[in-house]
Design a protein around this motif. Sequence first.
Motif, PDB file in Angstrom:
ATOM      1  N   UNK A 142      28.232  57.901  63.132  1.00 26.30           N
ATOM      2  CA  UNK A 142      29.693  58.012  63.193  1.00 26.30           C
ATOM      3  C   UNK A 142      30.258  58.245  61.796  1.00 26.30           C
ATOM      4  N   UNK A 143      29.916  59.365  61.184  1.00 26.24           N
ATOM      5  CA  UNK A 143      30.318  59.582  59.785  1.00 26.24           C
ATOM      6  C   UNK A 143      31.841  59.596  59.616  1.00 26.24           C
ATOM      7  N   UNK A 144      32.316  58.800  58.667  1.00 28.38           N
ATOM      8  CA  UNK A 144      33.738  58.775  58.356  1.00 28.38           C
ATOM      9  C   UNK A 144      34.618  58.171  59.417  1.00 28.38           C
ATOM     10  N   UNK A 145      34.046  57.398  60.361  1.00 25.77           N
ATOM     11  CA  UNK A 145      34.868  56.857  61.462  1.00 25.77           C
ATOM     12  C   UNK A 145      34.934  55.331  61.495  1.00 25.77           C
ATOM     13  N   UNK A 146      34.030  54.662  60.814  1.00 30.32           N
ATOM     14  CA  UNK A 146      33.999  53.195  60.909  1.00 30.32           C
ATOM     15  C   UNK A 146      34.990  52.591  59.916  1.00 30.32           C
ATOM     16  N   UNK A 147      36.016  51.948  60.466  1.00 29.37           N
ATOM     17  CA  UNK A 147      37.081  51.363  59.647  1.00 29.37           C
ATOM     18  C   UNK A 147      36.631  50.065  58.993  1.00 29.37           C
ATOM     19  N   UNK A 148      35.905  49.253  59.758  1.00 29.20           N
ATOM     20  CA  UNK A 148      35.473  47.966  59.205  1.00 29.20           C
ATOM     21  C   UNK A 148      34.156  47.541  59.830  1.00 29.20           C
ATOM     22  N   UNK A 149      33.433  46.750  59.062  1.00 31.67           N
ATOM     23  CA  UNK A 149      32.223  46.079  59.538  1.00 31.67           C
ATOM     24  C   UNK A 149      32.534  44.591  59.551  1.00 31.67           C
ATOM     25  N   UNK A 150      32.363  43.987  60.728  1.00 29.65           N
ATOM     26  CA  UNK A 150      32.780  42.606  60.949  1.00 29.65           C
ATOM     27  C   UNK A 150      31.574  41.777  61.361  1.00 29.65           C
ATOM     28  N   UNK A 151      31.342  40.682  60.637  1.00 29.43           N
ATOM     29  CA  UNK A 151      30.212  39.815  60.958  1.00 29.43           C
ATOM     30  C   UNK A 151      30.448  38.430  60.392  1.00 29.43           C
ATOM     31  N   UNK A 152      29.698  37.466  60.937  1.00 34.06           N
ATOM     32  CA  UNK A 152      29.582  36.165  60.308  1.00 34.06           C
ATOM     33  C   UNK A 152      28.506  36.279  59.233  1.00 34.06           C
ATOM     34  N   UNK A 153      28.777  35.759  58.061  1.00 32.50           N
ATOM     35  CA  UNK A 153      27.778  35.840  56.996  1.00 32.50           C
ATOM     36  C   UNK A 153      26.505  35.110  57.399  1.00 32.50           C
ATOM     37  N   UNK A 154      26.648  34.080  58.220  1.00 32.14           N
ATOM     38  CA  UNK A 154      25.518  33.331  58.773  1.00 32.14           C
ATOM     39  C   UNK A 154      25.987  32.667  60.045  1.00 32.14           C
ATOM     40  N   UNK A 155      25.025  32.244  60.858  1.00 35.04           N
ATOM     41  CA  UNK A 155      25.351  31.448  62.041  1.00 35.04           C
ATOM     42  C   UNK A 155      24.563  30.149  61.970  1.00 35.04           C
ATOM     43  N   UNK A 156      24.809  29.273  62.937  1.00 40.55           N
ATOM     44  CA  UNK A 156      24.084  28.017  62.958  1.00 40.55           C
ATOM     45  C   UNK A 156      22.590  28.186  63.038  1.00 40.55           C
ATOM     46  N   UNK A 157      22.141  29.306  63.607  1.00 45.57           N
ATOM     47  CA  UNK A 157      20.706  29.507  63.809  1.00 45.57           C
ATOM     48  C   UNK A 157      20.132  30.689  63.032  1.00 45.57           C
ATOM     49  N   UNK A 158      20.936  31.340  62.212  1.00 41.71           N
ATOM     50  CA  UNK A 158      20.431  32.507  61.478  1.00 41.71           C
ATOM     51  C   UNK A 158      21.049  32.582  60.088  1.00 41.71           C
ATOM     52  N   UNK A 159      20.193  32.485  59.078  1.00 42.07           N
ATOM     53  CA  UNK A 159      20.611  32.637  57.694  1.00 42.07           C
ATOM     54  C   UNK A 159      20.433  34.105  57.277  1.00 42.07           C
ATOM     55  N   UNK A 160      21.218  34.578  56.318  1.00 40.09           N
ATOM     56  CA  UNK A 160      21.049  35.973  55.881  1.00 40.09           C
ATOM     57  C   UNK A 160      19.714  36.173  55.162  1.00 40.09           C
ATOM     58  N   UNK A 161      19.035  37.240  55.509  1.00 39.27           N
ATOM     59  CA  UNK A 161      17.791  37.581  54.825  1.00 39.27           C
ATOM     60  C   UNK A 161      18.108  37.976  53.384  1.00 39.27           C
ATOM     61  N   UNK A 162      17.157  37.779  52.478  1.00 36.47           N
ATOM     62  CA  UNK A 162      17.399  38.163  51.087  1.00 36.47           C
ATOM     63  C   UNK A 162      17.858  39.611  50.981  1.00 36.47           C
ATOM     64  N   UNK A 163      19.003  39.813  50.325  1.00 34.84           N
ATOM     65  CA  UNK A 163      19.509  41.158  50.093  1.00 34.84           C
ATOM     66  C   UNK A 163      20.357  41.733  51.203  1.00 34.84           C
ATOM     67  N   UNK A 164      20.402  41.073  52.385  1.00 33.67           N
ATOM     68  CA  UNK A 164      21.128  41.668  53.505  1.00 33.67           C
ATOM     69  C   UNK A 164      22.631  41.747  53.231  1.00 33.67           C
ATOM     70  N   UNK A 165      23.254  40.621  52.914  1.00 33.30           N
ATOM     71  CA  UNK A 165      24.699  40.636  52.679  1.00 33.30           C
ATOM     72  C   UNK A 165      25.049  41.521  51.484  1.00 33.30           C
ATOM     73  N   UNK A 166      24.225  41.459  50.452  1.00 30.94           N
ATOM     74  CA  UNK A 166      24.450  42.321  49.296  1.00 30.94           C
ATOM     75  C   UNK A 166      24.359  43.794  49.695  1.00 30.94           C
ATOM     76  N   UNK A 167      23.425  44.099  50.597  1.00 29.83           N
ATOM     77  CA  UNK A 167      23.276  45.472  51.071  1.00 29.83           C
ATOM     78  C   UNK A 167      24.478  45.944  51.865  1.00 29.83           C
ATOM     79  N   UNK A 168      25.030  45.066  52.699  1.00 26.41           N
ATOM     80  CA  UNK A 168      26.234  45.419  53.463  1.00 26.41           C
ATOM     81  C   UNK A 168      27.393  45.658  52.502  1.00 26.41           C
TER      82      UNK A 168
END
Length: 456
Positions: A197-223
């Motif tokens: 979807x080139x040039x169409x995504x206005x925002x990327x929305x996520x929880x930085x972490x959840x109760x059962x999932x921590x961000x993998x090294x580099x993931x949030x930085x990559x986003x």
Amino acid sequence: MTSSWQADRTFTTSIAMQDRLHELVPGGAHTYARGSDQYPEGMAPVVARGEGAHVQDVDGNWYVEYGMGLRSVTLGHAYAPVVEAVTDAARSGVNFSRPSVWELRAAEEFLSQVSGADMVKFAKNGSDATTASVKLARAATGRDLVAVCRTHPFFSTDDWFIGTTEMDAGIPDSQRALTVGFEYNDLGSLERLLAEHPGRIACVLLEAATGTAEPAPGFLEGVRSLADRDGFVLVFDEIITGMRWSRHGAQGLYGVTPDLSTWGKALGNGFAVSALAGKRELMELGGLRTDSARTFLLSTTNGPEATGLAAYLAVAQAYRERDAVAIMEERGRRLADGANAAAAALGIGDHFAVIGRPSCQVFVTRDHQGRPSQEFRTLFLQEMLQRGVLGQSFVISAAHTEDDVDRTVEAVGEALTLYVKALHAGSTAGLLRGRPVAPALRKFAAPRRIPDPGGA
């Protein structure tokens, strides 16, 4: 609170009140996660009052409670400094025709707490704040698509998100088509989405972490890097993580700053207050200091009312005085260690486990074949309720004492003895009082009943 487990507890008045609620309120509750379908049949307590980490139902039964107001209460029910602050504020009036001093005080406090944000706007629930972030992102970018993390269960009650769930009745296809998904901790899935979807995504929305999932090294930085490169607005949903991961939010803990973030739940220790915060150049699109076409951001009659903002200020003060997050994490680890040890001692560690971040834990229930099971979940809930523990999860608060946790672990050990019996039988048939619990977000209302072993 009584010190007895009250093993003979009854639910007669709760059942009657719940039936009446179903006559007057669609679903019998004002939040789907609070519905009676989330509890064993005939064992859905109607709460009369709360005190610290305990609640009493209308039948007089006391419980150690977990979940704590759907994760909104971190300091305990009826926490005196918050109640006193709210009461004092109410005495001077709560809603005016102009901004009040509470709005300035709360904004200054919040922006000192969330260092990556330049401006904040308060509201009453997380859905409104999150939908406002989507609107702001679309206005800023001129794009129409919203990318959400598929594995994160909830972002808003509004069409742009609910249309992507099982409960999509009443949502036009045109709305559903504007929300696309990617996978958590999979930067490649987001890169592919951007390419599709080139040039169409206005925002990327996520929880930085959840109760059962921590961000993998580099993931949030990559986003974050993808946002800077592609031009979409990065939004962190801090509705749960804010005040549970850190008073500075998950963004403060992981060191990645979003463009916008949305807050709620524990911000007011159960009182209604939420917030949208972020970069000035984005937030001002909904203000008066812009030459751009104005965005109708958040304009709510009750968003700035004094009691919610006073509650937030009292919560912020309480977090400065003691490390509530550290207390929750210490108590949560004690609970998980004890419960998992009880399961291991019974030889069922592969079928029952407490998992997740210590301040935001859940329990996993699996059947005799190792599959996630609503029937076995119901059996566990049923036995815990009978032993004075109320909770769809093991989400803890800073009000839980070591004694509360130890009593809970004792109850877990006792409840799992019946769980073992069901595992050996290969079924919960004959052990449940009624139908099993069901997912809160599902397409049809009627939960499936367990067949009677006699064939009736």
